[in-house]
Design an enzyme around this catalytic site. Structure first.
Site, PDB file in Angstrom:
ATOM      1  N   LYS A 142     -18.689  25.501 -45.068  1.00 10.05           N
ATOM      2  CA  LYS A 142     -17.365  24.922 -45.356  1.00 10.05           C
ATOM      3  C   LYS A 142     -16.424  25.055 -44.152  1.00 10.05           C
ATOM      4  O   LYS A 142     -15.792  24.091 -43.752  1.00 10.05           O
ATOM      5  CB  LYS A 142     -16.688  25.630 -46.535  1.00 10.05           C
ATOM      6  CG  LYS A 142     -17.430  25.582 -47.839  1.00 10.05           C
ATOM      7  CD  LYS A 142     -16.621  26.251 -48.956  1.00 10.05           C
ATOM      8  CE  LYS A 142     -16.312  27.722 -48.757  1.00 10.05           C
ATOM      9  NZ  LYS A 142     -17.448  28.642 -48.889  1.00 10.05           N
ATOM     10  N   ARG A 157     -10.843  28.433 -56.136  1.00  5.61           N
ATOM     11  CA  ARG A 157     -12.085  29.158 -56.389  1.00  5.61           C
ATOM     12  C   ARG A 157     -12.226  29.560 -57.850  1.00  5.61           C
ATOM     13  O   ARG A 157     -13.228  30.173 -58.217  1.00  5.61           O
ATOM     14  CB  ARG A 157     -12.065  30.431 -55.541  1.00  5.61           C
ATOM     15  CG  ARG A 157     -13.243  30.604 -54.619  1.00  5.61           C
ATOM     16  CD  ARG A 157     -12.919  31.826 -53.783  1.00  5.61           C
ATOM     17  NE  ARG A 157     -14.020  32.296 -53.022  1.00  5.61           N
ATOM     18  CZ  ARG A 157     -14.197  32.046 -51.727  1.00  5.61           C
ATOM     19  NH1 ARG A 157     -13.378  31.269 -51.077  1.00  5.61           N
ATOM     20  NH2 ARG A 157     -15.210  32.577 -51.098  1.00  5.61           N
ATOM     21  N   ARG A 213     -25.281  36.097 -39.668  1.00  5.95           N
ATOM     22  CA  ARG A 213     -23.943  35.586 -39.363  1.00  5.95           C
ATOM     23  C   ARG A 213     -23.045  36.624 -38.705  1.00  5.95           C
ATOM     24  O   ARG A 213     -22.939  37.747 -39.168  1.00  5.95           O
ATOM     25  CB  ARG A 213     -23.287  35.105 -40.667  1.00  5.95           C
ATOM     26  CG  ARG A 213     -21.867  34.642 -40.495  1.00  5.95           C
ATOM     27  CD  ARG A 213     -21.462  33.737 -41.617  1.00  5.95           C
ATOM     28  NE  ARG A 213     -20.778  34.441 -42.687  1.00  5.95           N
ATOM     29  CZ  ARG A 213     -20.101  33.821 -43.651  1.00  5.95           C
ATOM     30  NH1 ARG A 213     -20.058  32.501 -43.709  1.00  5.95           N
ATOM     31  NH2 ARG A 213     -19.504  34.511 -44.587  1.00  5.95           N
ATOM     32  N   ARG A 259     -18.829  40.620 -40.946  1.00  2.11           N
ATOM     33  CA  ARG A 259     -17.807  40.869 -41.967  1.00  2.11           C
ATOM     34  C   ARG A 259     -18.313  41.921 -42.941  1.00  2.11           C
ATOM     35  O   ARG A 259     -19.484  41.916 -43.291  1.00  2.11           O
ATOM     36  CB  ARG A 259     -17.516  39.572 -42.729  1.00  2.11           C
ATOM     37  CG  ARG A 259     -16.466  38.733 -42.055  1.00  2.11           C
ATOM     38  CD  ARG A 259     -16.360  37.365 -42.637  1.00  2.11           C
ATOM     39  NE  ARG A 259     -16.395  37.297 -44.098  1.00  2.11           N
ATOM     40  CZ  ARG A 259     -16.356  36.146 -44.779  1.00  2.11           C
ATOM     41  NH1 ARG A 259     -16.282  34.998 -44.129  1.00  2.11           N
ATOM     42  NH2 ARG A 259     -16.397  36.148 -46.090  1.00  2.11           N
ATOM     43  N   ARG A 302     -20.715  38.527 -54.469  1.00 10.07           N
ATOM     44  CA  ARG A 302     -20.074  37.224 -54.212  1.00 10.07           C
ATOM     45  C   ARG A 302     -20.881  36.093 -54.846  1.00 10.07           C
ATOM     46  O   ARG A 302     -20.315  35.110 -55.314  1.00 10.07           O
ATOM     47  CB  ARG A 302     -19.925  36.982 -52.704  1.00 10.07           C
ATOM     48  CG  ARG A 302     -18.751  37.757 -52.109  1.00 10.07           C
ATOM     49  CD  ARG A 302     -18.922  37.999 -50.644  1.00 10.07           C
ATOM     50  NE  ARG A 302     -18.794  36.806 -49.823  1.00 10.07           N
ATOM     51  CZ  ARG A 302     -19.307  36.689 -48.601  1.00 10.07           C
ATOM     52  NH1 ARG A 302     -20.006  37.680 -48.064  1.00 10.07           N
ATOM     53  NH2 ARG A 302     -19.119  35.601 -47.912  1.00 10.07           N
TER      54      ARG A 302
HETATM   55  P1  ADP Z   1     -17.100  32.775 -48.003  1.00  9.11           P
HETATM   56  O1  ADP Z   1     -16.857  31.345 -48.375  1.00  9.11           O
HETATM   57  O2  ADP Z   1     -18.103  32.935 -46.896  1.00  9.11           O
HETATM   58  O3  ADP Z   1     -17.423  33.623 -49.188  1.00  9.11           O
HETATM   59  P2  ADP Z   1     -14.248  33.213 -47.471  1.00  9.11           P
HETATM   60  O4  ADP Z   1     -13.736  33.558 -46.136  1.00  9.11           O
HETATM   61  O5  ADP Z   1     -13.903  31.862 -48.022  1.00  9.11           O
HETATM   62  O6  ADP Z   1     -15.811  33.443 -47.413  1.00  9.11           O
HETATM   63  O7  ADP Z   1     -13.735  34.288 -48.541  1.00  9.11           O
HETATM   64  C1  ADP Z   1     -13.919  35.673 -48.352  1.00  9.11           C
HETATM   65  C2  ADP Z   1     -13.348  36.456 -49.530  1.00  9.11           C
HETATM   66  O8  ADP Z   1     -11.922  36.229 -49.614  1.00  9.11           O
HETATM   67  C3  ADP Z   1     -13.871  36.045 -50.899  1.00  9.11           C
HETATM   68  O9  ADP Z   1     -15.103  36.684 -51.198  1.00  9.11           O
HETATM   69  C4  ADP Z   1     -12.737  36.526 -51.807  1.00  9.11           C
HETATM   70  O10 ADP Z   1     -12.763  37.926 -51.970  1.00  9.11           O
HETATM   71  C5  ADP Z   1     -11.493  36.195 -50.984  1.00  9.11           C
HETATM   72  N1  ADP Z   1     -10.998  34.825 -51.278  1.00  9.11           N
HETATM   73  C6  ADP Z   1     -11.041  33.745 -50.448  1.00  9.11           C
HETATM   74  N2  ADP Z   1     -10.499  32.670 -51.039  1.00  9.11           N
HETATM   75  C7  ADP Z   1     -10.126  33.064 -52.284  1.00  9.11           C
HETATM   76  C8  ADP Z   1      -9.529  32.416 -53.400  1.00  9.11           C
HETATM   77  N3  ADP Z   1      -9.224  31.102 -53.365  1.00  9.11           N
HETATM   78  N4  ADP Z   1      -9.295  33.140 -54.528  1.00  9.11           N
HETATM   79  C9  ADP Z   1      -9.584  34.452 -54.591  1.00  9.11           C
HETATM   80  N5  ADP Z   1     -10.157  35.139 -53.571  1.00  9.11           N
HETATM   81  C10 ADP Z   1     -10.428  34.460 -52.444  1.00  9.11           C
END
Ligand code: ADP
Length: 220
Positions: free
Chosen positions: A18, A91, A130, A163, A174
């Site tokens: 994404k 999300r 990654r 990370r 996740r």
């Molecule tokens: P990825 O898509 O690789 O899981 P992101 O950088 O999008 O990684 O998100 C990392 C973390 O940030 C998520 O696992 C969650 O804990 C938090 N997060 C990101 N976006 C949201 C959201 N829209 N609502 C709630 N938590 C979020």
């Protein structure tokens, strides 16, 4: 020439590409890109009380509260306006209904929702390789690129790291959260806005995915 789509949501599991694709689309079409994950990590870096609360959830692979996330997205929209490529937001169905209500009040409905689909096996192997920049959100694969942990980010110069939520325990959490809370968002858009919902196989090569996304964004 067809009008370019301006309000776009990219959905997909961890490591579905994404962020990488949103960056490329943002550059090609001039649409502002925002990742809620990057916004939350920068809040953590600044050591704010909200940032510490967010870190407690993200490091375990759990979601940050809808209330907090919709607030940081509203702040972002106030600053950047109503043209956006959202990556990682909404999300949950709660976040999606909140976004709809906001966009209805602004008379600026969503143009496109695109789901990048990837199997759990492919997600696990991509995450194992990654490394990420916590500052700008760029990600690199240690098998596809020559970068290693501790190197400077080629894009912004900050240090590349693994990370903490890419560790296997947090990743498994996740995946559960994605299945239980985020996949229902796909169902929500399929019910409420079937005409703008598209699915793409994220297991394809990055250039093929970008070409397909570009056709959708460019309304070709
Ligand atoms: P990825 O898509 O690789 O899981 P992101 O950088 O999008 O990684 O998100 C990392 C973390 O940030 C998520 O696992 C969650 O804990 C938090 N997060 C990101 N976006 C949201 C959201 N829209 N609502 C709630 N938590 C979020």
């Amino acid at each position: 020439m067809n009008a370019v789509n301006q309000r776009i949501v990219l959905l997909g599991p961890p490591a579905s590409g994404k962020g990488t694709q949103a960056d490329r689309l943002s550059e090609a079409f001039g649409i502002p890109h925002v990742s809620t994950g990057v916004l939350l990590r920068s809040e953590c870096d600044r050591g704010t009380a909200l940032g510490r609360e967010a870190d407690a959830a993200t490091s375990k692979g759990l979601l940050v509260s809808d209330e907090f996330v919709v607030r940081i997205v509203a702040n972002w929209m106030q600053e950047h306006g109503t043209r956006f490529l959202f990556d990682g937001f909404p999300r949950t169905v709660g976040q999606a209904t909140h976004l709809d209500a906001t966009l209805i009040s602004l008379k600026s409905p969503l143009d496109l929702v695109i789901l990048l689909e990837l199997s759990d096996g492919a997600i696990r192997s991509r995450i194992r390789e990654r490394i990420s920049c916590l500052k700008c959100g760029a990600t690199y694969s240690t098998s596809l690129h020559t970068h290693a942990e501790g190197d400077p980010c080629p894009r912004c110069g900050a240090v590349l790291v693994r990370r903490n939520d890419d560790a296997s325990e947090a990743l498994e959490q996740r995946l559960i959260v994605y299945r239980d809370l985020t996949l229902p968002v796909v169902g929500y858009y399929e019910r409420t806005a079937p005409g703008i919902m598209h699915r793409i196989d994220a297991g394809e090569g990055s250039d093929a995915i970008f070409a397909e996304l570009s056709r959708l964004v460019g309304n070709e």
